[in-house]
Design an enzyme around this catalytic site. Structure first.
Site, PDB file in Angstrom:
ATOM      1  N   ALA A  84       0.858  -1.184   0.000  1.00 16.82           N
ATOM      2  CA  ALA A  84       0.000   0.000   0.000  1.00 16.82           C
ATOM      3  C   ALA A  84       0.895   1.236   0.000  1.00 16.82           C
ATOM      4  O   ALA A  84       1.963   1.242   0.612  1.00 16.82           O
ATOM      5  CB  ALA A  84      -0.897   0.001   1.230  1.00 16.82           C
ATOM      6  N   LYS A  85       0.455   2.262  -0.708  1.00 16.06           N
ATOM      7  CA  LYS A  85       1.252   3.500  -0.780  1.00 16.06           C
ATOM      8  C   LYS A  85       0.698   4.467   0.271  1.00 16.06           C
ATOM      9  O   LYS A  85      -0.203   5.255   0.008  1.00 16.06           O
ATOM     10  CB  LYS A  85       1.153   4.066  -2.201  1.00 16.06           C
ATOM     11  CG  LYS A  85       2.353   4.895  -2.607  1.00 16.06           C
ATOM     12  CD  LYS A  85       2.427   5.064  -4.104  1.00 16.06           C
ATOM     13  CE  LYS A  85       3.306   6.240  -4.502  1.00 16.06           C
ATOM     14  NZ  LYS A  85       4.691   6.157  -4.063  1.00 16.06           N
ATOM     15  N   VAL A  86       1.260   4.355   1.454  1.00 16.08           N
ATOM     16  CA  VAL A  86       0.762   5.071   2.629  1.00 16.08           C
ATOM     17  C   VAL A  86       1.737   6.202   2.963  1.00 16.08           C
ATOM     18  O   VAL A  86       2.960   5.990   2.955  1.00 16.08           O
ATOM     19  CB  VAL A  86       0.650   4.097   3.835  1.00 16.08           C
ATOM     20  CG1 VAL A  86       0.189   4.818   5.087  1.00 16.08           C
ATOM     21  CG2 VAL A  86      -0.288   2.951   3.488  1.00 16.08           C
ATOM     22  N   TYR A 112       6.712   6.729   4.205  1.00 10.78           N
ATOM     23  CA  TYR A 112       7.800   7.482   3.576  1.00 10.78           C
ATOM     24  C   TYR A 112       8.760   8.126   4.567  1.00 10.78           C
ATOM     25  O   TYR A 112       9.779   8.700   4.162  1.00 10.78           O
ATOM     26  CB  TYR A 112       7.225   8.457   2.535  1.00 10.78           C
ATOM     27  CG  TYR A 112       6.841   7.629   1.317  1.00 10.78           C
ATOM     28  CD1 TYR A 112       7.724   7.455   0.269  1.00 10.78           C
ATOM     29  CD2 TYR A 112       5.656   6.896   1.304  1.00 10.78           C
ATOM     30  CE1 TYR A 112       7.423   6.623  -0.799  1.00 10.78           C
ATOM     31  CE2 TYR A 112       5.344   6.053   0.243  1.00 10.78           C
ATOM     32  CZ  TYR A 112       6.233   5.918  -0.804  1.00 10.78           C
ATOM     33  OH  TYR A 112       5.959   5.071  -1.842  1.00 10.78           O
TER      34      TYR A 112
END
Ligand code: PMP
Length: 296
Positions: free
Chosen positions: A152-154, A158
């Site tokens: 998932a690009k949460v 980052y």
């Protein structure tokens, strides 16, 4: 850099001037990193601006939202249509598109009902530049897949990427290469990693990485070019002796790598499979053959 006085963004059903928008300082996304986002590119083609693999990116956005218990009430088709409108309103063709789904005020560690959707775009050169990169094996590992949904690009994920890139730059390198929890190579802070040895390409399997849209495009292109490609676990030491290597990502595109931890690869970039794939990638995203990947 990301917006000027005229920039228009999409926010919760409205088209607004970027400079006139604001958000709550009590946003759960701001405090705890529970938001999801995408990074997409559009390219100028013979048929005008075309968003590359919009469907795949928005599928991932919906997947990311679901994993984070965020109710995102948009379809892939709606998001794609909005993206084309965004480009038109900002008079952009070659653009980087940043959809962000962020949450309203909530200081509890529970799902938030107030969900905001923002779409923005700007002109952005190749993220990692054009010269071949000198990488450093990071002291930071990618997050343990049991600590989060790695695919998932949460937004919160980052912080790991920022630490790794900062460490690499502070040590005089261009970028970091992160290992997984078993000390195998996983990926870069914002890109997937491939290396080449004896005429064959290798990349980490899914499980500890973000399964990049560009990574999947490279699989297709490698197949079309007749390049052998294997997903396997490998160590930084194996990469030290590589013939060549590259990063792949929407922002980075296909970025050549020159060395890892000071070990220079055997071939110059122009003589690698990565170089051929970088050219094939530019053709795919800019020319008519992209059409098979388009939703609209
Ligand atoms: N890994 C990470 C950690 C990333 O942030 C990105 C960029 N989204 C990628 C890989 C590459 O993904 P994509 O090709 O879908 O842009």
């Amino acid at each position: 850099m990301y917006y000027n006085d005229d920039t228009i963004i999409y926010l919760d059903g409205k088209w607004l001037k970027a400079k006139e928008t604001s958000t709550s300082l009590y946003s759960q996304t701001l405090h705890y990193g529970s938001g999801v986002f995408e990074g997409i590119r559009s390219y100028k083609t013979e048929d005008g601006a075309r968003v590359f693999k919009a469907k795949e990116h928005y599928e991932r956005l919906l997947y990311s939202a679901e994993k984070m218990h965020i109710k995102l009430e948009y379809s892939i088709e709606e998001l794609t249509t909005l993206t084309y409108q965004l480009l038109e309103k900002n008079n952009l063709e070659n653009a980087y598109i940043r959809p962000l789904v962020y949450l309203g005020a909530n200081m509890a560690l529970q799902p938030t009902d107030e969900v905001h959707v923002m779409l923005s775009a700007w002109e952005w050169g190749k993220y990692l530049g054009d010269s071949q990169l000198r990488l450093m094996t990071s002291s930071f590992q990618r997050p343990n897949p049991k600590s989060c949904f790695v695919e998932a690009k949460v937004t919160g994920h980052y912080t790991n990427s920022i630490l790794a890139t900062t460490e690499a730059k502070q040590n005089g390198f261009d970028e970091a290469l992160l290992l997984d929890m078993h000390e195998n190579v996983a990926e870069g802070p914002g890109a997937n990693f491939f290396y080449e040895k004896d005429g064959k390409l290798f990349t980490a399997p899914v499980g500890n990485i973000l399964n990049g849209v560009t990574r999947q495009t490279i699989f297709e292109l490698a197949d079309e070019l007749g390049f052998e490609l294997e997903e396997k676990f490998f160590t930084p030491e194996e990469v030290h002796d590589a013939d060549g290597a590259f990063f792949t990502g929407t922002a980075a595109e296909v970025a050549g790598v020159e060395s890892l931890d000071g070990h220079k690869f055997n071939f110059s970039w122009e003589d690698t499979m990565g170089f051929d794939l970088a050219n094939a990638y530019q053709n795919r995203v800019r020319k008519k053959e992209y059409k098979q990947f388009e939703l609209v």
